[in-house]
Structures are given as structure tokens and as C-alpha cells.
Design a protein around this motif. Structure first.
Motif, PDB file in Angstrom:
ATOM      1  N   UNK A  37      18.375   8.294  -5.799  1.00 41.73           N
ATOM      2  CA  UNK A  37      17.669   8.555  -7.058  1.00 41.73           C
ATOM      3  C   UNK A  37      18.505   9.432  -7.976  1.00 41.73           C
ATOM      4  N   UNK A  38      19.145  10.483  -7.400  1.00 36.70           N
ATOM      5  CA  UNK A  38      19.974  11.379  -8.211  1.00 36.70           C
ATOM      6  C   UNK A  38      21.172  10.632  -8.794  1.00 36.70           C
ATOM      7  N   UNK A  43      23.897   8.165 -13.430  1.00 34.66           N
ATOM      8  CA  UNK A  43      24.470   7.000 -14.094  1.00 34.66           C
ATOM      9  C   UNK A  43      23.749   6.685 -15.397  1.00 34.66           C
ATOM     10  N   UNK A  44      22.414   6.851 -15.374  1.00 33.72           N
ATOM     11  CA  UNK A  44      21.641   6.599 -16.596  1.00 33.72           C
ATOM     12  C   UNK A  44      22.007   7.594 -17.686  1.00 33.72           C
ATOM     13  N   UNK A  48      23.724   6.720 -21.300  1.00 35.83           N
ATOM     14  CA  UNK A  48      23.130   7.116 -22.583  1.00 35.83           C
ATOM     15  C   UNK A  48      24.145   7.896 -23.411  1.00 35.83           C
ATOM     16  N   UNK A  49      24.894   8.819 -22.761  1.00 35.59           N
ATOM     17  CA  UNK A  49      25.872   9.634 -23.488  1.00 35.59           C
ATOM     18  C   UNK A  49      26.998   8.765 -24.031  1.00 35.59           C
ATOM     19  N   UNK A  50      27.537   7.855 -23.189  1.00 28.34           N
ATOM     20  CA  UNK A  50      28.624   6.994 -23.642  1.00 28.34           C
ATOM     21  C   UNK A  50      28.171   6.054 -24.761  1.00 28.34           C
ATOM     22  N   UNK A  69      22.392  16.885 -20.706  1.00 26.10           N
ATOM     23  CA  UNK A  69      21.589  16.130 -19.736  1.00 26.10           C
ATOM     24  C   UNK A  69      22.482  15.517 -18.674  1.00 26.10           C
ATOM     25  N   UNK A  70      23.640  15.014 -19.092  1.00 30.31           N
ATOM     26  CA  UNK A  70      24.575  14.430 -18.129  1.00 30.31           C
ATOM     27  C   UNK A  70      25.066  15.497 -17.154  1.00 30.31           C
ATOM     28  N   UNK A  71      25.352  16.695 -17.668  1.00 33.96           N
ATOM     29  CA  UNK A  71      25.830  17.777 -16.792  1.00 33.96           C
ATOM     30  C   UNK A  71      24.771  18.167 -15.776  1.00 33.96           C
ATOM     31  N   UNK A  72      23.500  18.244 -16.243  1.00 35.87           N
ATOM     32  CA  UNK A  72      22.420  18.593 -15.311  1.00 35.87           C
ATOM     33  C   UNK A  72      22.274  17.509 -14.245  1.00 35.87           C
ATOM     34  N   UNK A  73      22.391  16.234 -14.658  1.00 28.06           N
ATOM     35  CA  UNK A  73      22.263  15.141 -13.688  1.00 28.06           C
ATOM     36  C   UNK A  73      23.384  15.192 -12.671  1.00 28.06           C
TER      37      UNK A  73
END
Length: 691
Positions: free
Chosen positions: A369-370, A375-376, A380-382, A451-455
Motif C-alpha cells: 500500500x505504501x 508511486x501515485x 501526480x508530481x511528475x 506529498x511525494x516526500x511524505x510518501x
């Protein structure tokens, strides 16, 4: 094979819209009488069961139920001509032809066994598909039979070629009028069908006659029918309906029809009265009985399976108690005191290992899940970065040629892009210009980066947890293997342990069987949506049939009484016609069942019943009975010539009143018809045989 439709084409949209005037009047009368349209029945069933109309229609299709139009059919069958060719024993040519018109016709000859019944059967054979009581020897003489009939819609010519009795053939052609049957050559007439073999001939005539007369199959449930004796559906078509045209002899106990299947006489009666939805109700009732049979058999199989399983479980439980007592005795005799303690440790190690495995499974799921979340977020960022850059670059691009073939796009496309916002390259509308504040765009990109960093951090932590779980699983597995080895080493020297091991295996096997065959939730006898839909449809149709039939039966009772008294039933006070096809006569104040009446009175009651159907139907504007009656050996049911003459006289009078009525009867007593019927309607011969 005819195609069955769920609804007839004359069912009006919105109940009475867009319908031709005659049918419009019938719909208006039907609705005024409280007869629901098929669509209303579907909607009511859907509301009752909480399902959609489409789901109700699907159930009806699956069960073979079609909601036909409730409008009464106007049926007419007129026998115009019968022609017979064949060869008698000894080579004598057999030729017999007769033209028929409306009214009463008599086939008569004072001698017996001269062909009176055979002449009547010559008409029955092509009309019914098979003769009913044609002598077998006469049947072998016949090589060809032609019958011309009119059904009210068109004229039919039915040709039977029986020269080879093992492979009889049938051809049916149609024309608009009876005259065209004689005037037009065969190849210009409309060929309705051909058939070879008795089964195909019966099916062809059934399809044509039922189609022209607007008759559906009637379904009747046989309680003890079927290969299993648990009941089965019987479908009755034209051959069974023909019993309402070819009346039984006076001594027969059936009022209507010639098939004694329970419930069929009543359904035929309602069918020819044209009570709305009679045939449909029979199909729904059969569908319900079929579902009940399926449920009953499934319940029986489940009960038998449960009994078998219960007996097996009882046997396994007895064996398990025996094995457990033996295992306890083996453990008591085991000389290795450490074995029990090491087994306990082995069980503890096993439980710890299983717990570690479950922890690894949960950690693996969390890691997946993580990973998906990371990846999501990255996608989104890219996407946002690439979109922003593309808008910056493409907004400044000046495209002059096609990106594939390098041809110049031309000034018109450039102009359309500037004036109409149409892309010069793909000719689709350009997206609206993003006038967002650059600072807002940068803020959005920064938020997506956070958000990407937190993920990524979450994925790292979950991955670490998964690593720890796997290490713990490895340690507990090693501890389990070590404990198992100690138990094996301790027990290997014990003879008793071998027996104990086998006993424990038997115990585990029995416990597994008992667990696998434990109590199961009951699934038989549930109230399924299909059953609820059929029951709702049945309730509506039954109410409609009973409501529509009540007034009709009261009117028929009086008409039958008047006609039967007119035909010669003495001291007849009243008649009660039942929906089951039975009739009760009240003579001189005494109630009598139909079977208790004298044979002559039974024949009069049959004739009165059919003619009453025609009269009542005529007053309603639709006539359910085709109007053709065939009666064999009318004289055998009469005690005197005068009684017979009175009956024939009244039939002749009724036929003059009802010009569509056609009756063909036979009698061995010419005096019953002489002077009553016109000479041209008396079929006889001065010779010793009629043909």
C-alpha cells in the motif's frame, strides 16, 4: 418453430394510444371492465417485489411465460370442401367430394357400417392433423385428402398425401378468398408450410390453426407425471382444442373437450369464452408448480445429504472418542519424561512461528500500500511538472507543418486557430488558456513535492517494519525446527511413541472430517425473487380471470338453460356452469351432475353450451368459439325419433338465427332430418355405402 414474444404488438403504448379503431374500442372496453394491460401487470409485480420492470420481464422470459394481449379474439372456422381419393380392397377406386356451406348438415344412411362416421372423419383428419375414430381398414384405403377451410382471415387448403402410410405428407396453402383457391395455380398461392411424418404434420397444422384462430398453448400440471413421478407440465394445443368442435358422444362424461386431464376442460371452457389471460394464467401456474417441484426435490436431496452426513459424523465421533482414550493411555505409558515437556515447547514454538508469519503478511500488505501511495504521489508530481513545462513551451511554439508528413498546414488553419481557437495541427478546439498565477503554480508544485516526500518516508518506515518482521519470522521458524528436532530425537527410541504417533494422526484426520462437515446454514426453501414475481403475476391474473369470468358465467348459465330446454331437456329449472368445466343441472328442483344426466340430455347440454358461447360472444362483439361443430351418431343418444327431430329442428332454427354457425352431424335414422333440413344439406346415398 414459432417465435414467442413477451408482448403482443397490439398492446398500446400508454394503454390506449396509437391503436387502430376496432382494437382501440376493445382496449377501451377492456380497461373499463378493469382488465389490466400487460405493462400494468409488469409494473405492479415490480412494485410488489421491489424489483425493476426489466428484472420482472427477464424472469418471465426465463420461465417461458409470455403476457399475451387480453383483448378477446374473434375466431371463425368454416368448412368449405372435402375431397377424398383412394383405392379400396380389390382395386376399386374411392372418390368422395362434398361442398359445405353454413348451417346444419347431416350425413345419414339407414344401415350401419356404411361410412357415415368415416365421412365425418374425412373432415376431421386434415382439420385436426389426425383422425379421431376412423376405422383402421378405411384409413389404409385413403391416398389423398383435401380440405378447404376459411378462418375469417384467409382461405386455407390443407392437402394430405397418405399413399405411403409410413411417410404421410402435408401441404398447406393460403389465399385471400376461397375462390382464389380454385382459380389460382398452386405456385401462385401462398405456401404456409410442408411436413413429412405424423409428428411434423401435427405440428404444422397446430401452428397454422392456432395462429389463424389466435390460440395459445394451454399448460396443465400433472401431479404424478414425469419420469420421476413428481409432476410435470403438459402442453395442450390444437389437437386438444379440437374436442370443443368435435363433440363427444352422448354417453361420455366430459362436458367440454375429449381429454380427461385434470383442469383442462375448465381451461378450454375459459379459453373459448375468451376470459382475458386464461392461457397465460395456466402458464404461470405451471411455472409456479415447476419451481415448487424444484424446491421440493432440492430440499429432499439436502435432507438426505444431511442424514447421511449426520450418520457419518456420529460414526467419526465414536471413533474419535476411542482414539483419544488410546492416545491418553499411550502417553501414560511413555518412559521418556522429557517428551511431554518438549512437545509443549514445540507447540509454543509453532504458535510463535505462525504469529510471526501473520505479522509478515500484514507488513507485506502495508508495504504494498505504501509503495502504491508513493508511486501515485510521484506520478501526480511528475504530471504537474510536465504539464507546466509543456504549457510554457507549447504556448510559444509556432507550428507551420504537419508533424508526421511535414507538409505545410496552410494559411486557413493558422487563421482558424487565431480566430476560432481551432488547433492548426489536429483541428480540435484548443484548451482554455491557463492564466493561473505563476506563484500559485509553484506553490502547487511544492505541495505535490512535499506529498511525494511524505510518501517516500512512509514507504521507508513500512519497509523497515517488513524487514524486522521477516527477521522475526526467520528466528521463530528456526526455533520451531529446533524444538521439533528435539521432540523427534526424544521419541525415536520409544516403541510406544510410534503407536501414539499413528493414533494422533488418526485423531487429526477425524477432527478434520468433523470440522469440514459441521453444521451448514440452511439455503433450501428461501423466498427467491423469482418465486415472488411469479406469485405476484399469478395473483393479478387470477383476480382478472375470476372478475371477468363471473359476469360471463352468469350470462352463460341463463343462455345454456334456455337453449337446453329448447333442445328438449325436460323440467330444466337452472344450469350452473363452473370454471372447472363441470356443469350442474337443476331439474324439477333436484341438483344433478352432468354425469347423472341421460345420454340424450348430455348431448343437448354440450350443444347448448357451445352455442351459448357463440351467442354470448356475439353480444360482446367477439366470438371465442370458431363456430364449427361436428357431432357423430346423434341418433344413438335419442330415445325416440320425435326427440331427435325436435333437436335437429331447433339446431336448424338456431343456425338460421346465427349465420356463422356450421354443424355437421351423422345419424343412422334419416327420419330425424328428413323434412327439416334442406335436401342439399343431407348427405346420403341410395347405394349400400356412402363411398
Amino acid at each position: 418453430m414459432e417465435q414467442q414474444q413477451l408482448f403482443f404488438a397490439d398492446q398500446p403504448v400508454g394503454l390506449t394510444a396509437n391503436v387502430p379503431a376496432p382494437r382501440q374500442q376493445q382496449w377501451t372496453a377492456a380497461l373499463a371492465a378493469g382488465v389490466p394491460a400487460p405493462g400494468e401487470i409488469i409494473t405492479a409485480a415490480a412494485e410488489c417485489t421491489g424489483l425493476s420492470n426489466e428484472e420482472v420481464e427477464a424472469v418471465l422470459r426465463e420461465t417461458g411465460v409470455q403476457l399475451s394481449s387480453p383483448l378477446a379474439a374473434s375466431r371463425h372456422l368454416h368448412l368449405a370442401r372435402v375431397s377424398v381419393d383412394g383405392v379400396k380392397p380389390g382395386g376399386e377406386v374411392l372418390t368422395w367430394q362434398q361442398v359445405f356451406t353454413a348451417g346444419v348438415w347431416a350425413i345419414t344412411h339407414p344401415a350401419n357400417n356404411v361410412g357415415k362416421t368415416s365421412c365425418l372423419e374425412f373432415a376431421v383428419w386434415p382439420l385436426r392433423g389426425a383422425p379421431r375414430q376412423l376405422p383402421e381398414d378405411v384409413r389404409t384405403w385413403i391416398h389423398r385428402i383435401e380440405a378447404d377451410v376459411s378462418t375469417g382471415h384467409r382461405a386455407l387448403r390443407i392437402v394430405l398425401d397418405t399413399a405411403d402410410p409410413r411417410r404421410p405428407r402435408c401441404t398447406i396453402r393460403a389465399c385471400a378468398t376461397p375462390e382464389e383457391l380454385d382459380d389460382l395455380p398452386d405456385n401462385t398461392q401462398h405456401l404456409l408450410g410442408t411436413a413429412t411424418g405424423q409428428a411434423e404434420i401435427t405440428a404444422l397444422i397446430d401452428a397454422v390453426m392456432r395462429g389463424d384462430l389466435g390460440l395459445e398453448h394451454t399448460m396443465v400440471w400433472g401431479e404424478s407425471a414425469g419420469h420421476d413421478g413428481e409432476g410435470a407440465a403438459h402442453s395442450h394445443g390444437w389437437a386438444s382444442y379440437f374436442g370443443a368442435l368435435y363433440l363427444n358422444l352422448g354417453g361420455a362424461n366430459l362436458l367440454f373437450g375429449d381429454v380427461a386431464t385434470a383442469g383442462l376442460p375448465g381451461q378450454l371452457l375459459e379459453l373459448f369464452i375468451d376470459v382475458p389471460y386464461t392461457a397465460t394464467l395456466s402458464r404461470v401456474e405451471v411455472a409456479i408448480r415447476q419451481r415448487e417441484k424444484q424446491d421440493r426435490l432440492a430440499r429432499r436431496r439436502a435432507e438426505e445429504s444431511a442424514r447421511t452426513r449426520s450418520n457419518e459424523r456420529a460414526q467419526w465421533e465414536r471413533e474419535l472418542r476411542t482414539q483419544r482414550r488410546a492416545a491418553a493411555e499411550f502417553r501414560r505409558q511413555d518412559p521418556f519424561t522429557q517428551l511431554a515437556a518438549r512437545r509443549d515447547k514445540q507447540q509454543e514454538a509453532t504458535q510463535a512461528w505462525k504469529a510471526a508469519i501473520r505479522q509478515v503478511d500484514r507488513a507485506t500488505e502495508a508495504a504494498e500500500l505504501a509503495k502504491n501511495a508513493r508511486l501515485h504521489a510521484k506520478k501526480c508530481h511528475l504530471d504537474a511538472v510536465e504539464t507546466h513545462r509543456a504549457q510554457q513551451i507549447m504556448g510559444l511554439a509556432e507550428i507551420d507543418c504537419c508533424g508526421r508528413c511535414q507538409r505545410d498546414l496552410g494559411p486557413d488553419r493558422k487563421k482558424n486557430e487565431l480566430t476560432d481557437g481551432i488547433c492548426r495541427s489536429c483541428t480540435r478546439p484548443l484548451p482554455e488558456t491557463d492564466n493561473a498565477d505563476p506563484r500559485a503554480v509553484e506553490a502547487e508544485l511544492a505541495d505535490l513535492a512535499r506529498q511525494l516526500a511524505r510518501a517516500e518516508e512512509d514507504e521507508k518506515q513500512v519497509s523497515n517494519a517488513l524487514t524486522q518482521a521477516r527477521r522475526k519470522e526467520l528466528r521463530t521458524r528456526q526455533a520451531h525446527l529446533k524444538a521439533s528436532q528435539l521432540v523427534q530425537q526424544t521419541a525415536s527410541a520409544s516403541q510406544i511413541h510410534t503407536q501414539l504417533s499413528e493414533t494422533e494422526k488418526a485423531i487429526a484426520s477425524l477432527e478434520g472430517k468433523l470440522e469440514a462437515t459441521g453444521p451448514r446454514p440452511a439455503t433450501i426453501g428461501r423466498h427467491t425473487p423469482d418465486a415472488a414475481i411469479l406469485q405476484s403475476i399469478h395473483t393479478q391474473l387470477l383476480q382478472c380471470v375470476e372478475h371477468s369470468g363471473s359476469a360471463l358465467f352468469a350470462e352463460l348459465d341463463q343462455e345454456i338453460r334456455d337453449l337446453a330446454a329448447r333442445f328438449g331437456v325436460a323440467n330444466l329449472n337452472a344450469v350452473e356452469l363452473h370454471r372447472t368445466g363441470r356443469i350442474t343441472a337443476i331439474k324439477a328442483g333436484v341438483r344433478m351432475s352432468f354425469s347423472k344426466l341421460p345420454p340424450g340430455d348430455r348431448l343437448r347440454m354440450r350443444l347448448a353450451t357451445v352455442i351459448a358461447l357463440l351467442r354470448v360472444g356475439s353480444r360482446r362483439g367477439t366470438i371465442g368459439h370458431p363456430g364449427l361443430l361436428l357431432v357423430d351418431s346423434i341418433g344413438t343418444a335419442e330415445t325416440t325419433i320425435d326427440d331427435g327431430r325436435r333437436l335437429v329442428h331447433e339446431l336448424h332454427s338456431v343456425a338460421q338465427e346465427m349465420t356463422r354457425l356450421q354443424i355437421v352431424l351423422t345419424t343412422a335414422q334419416p327420419a330425424m332430418v328428413d323434412g327439416i333440413l334442406p335436401a342439399e344439406r343431407i348427405i346420403t346415398s341410395p347405394h349400400s355405402h356412402l363411398f
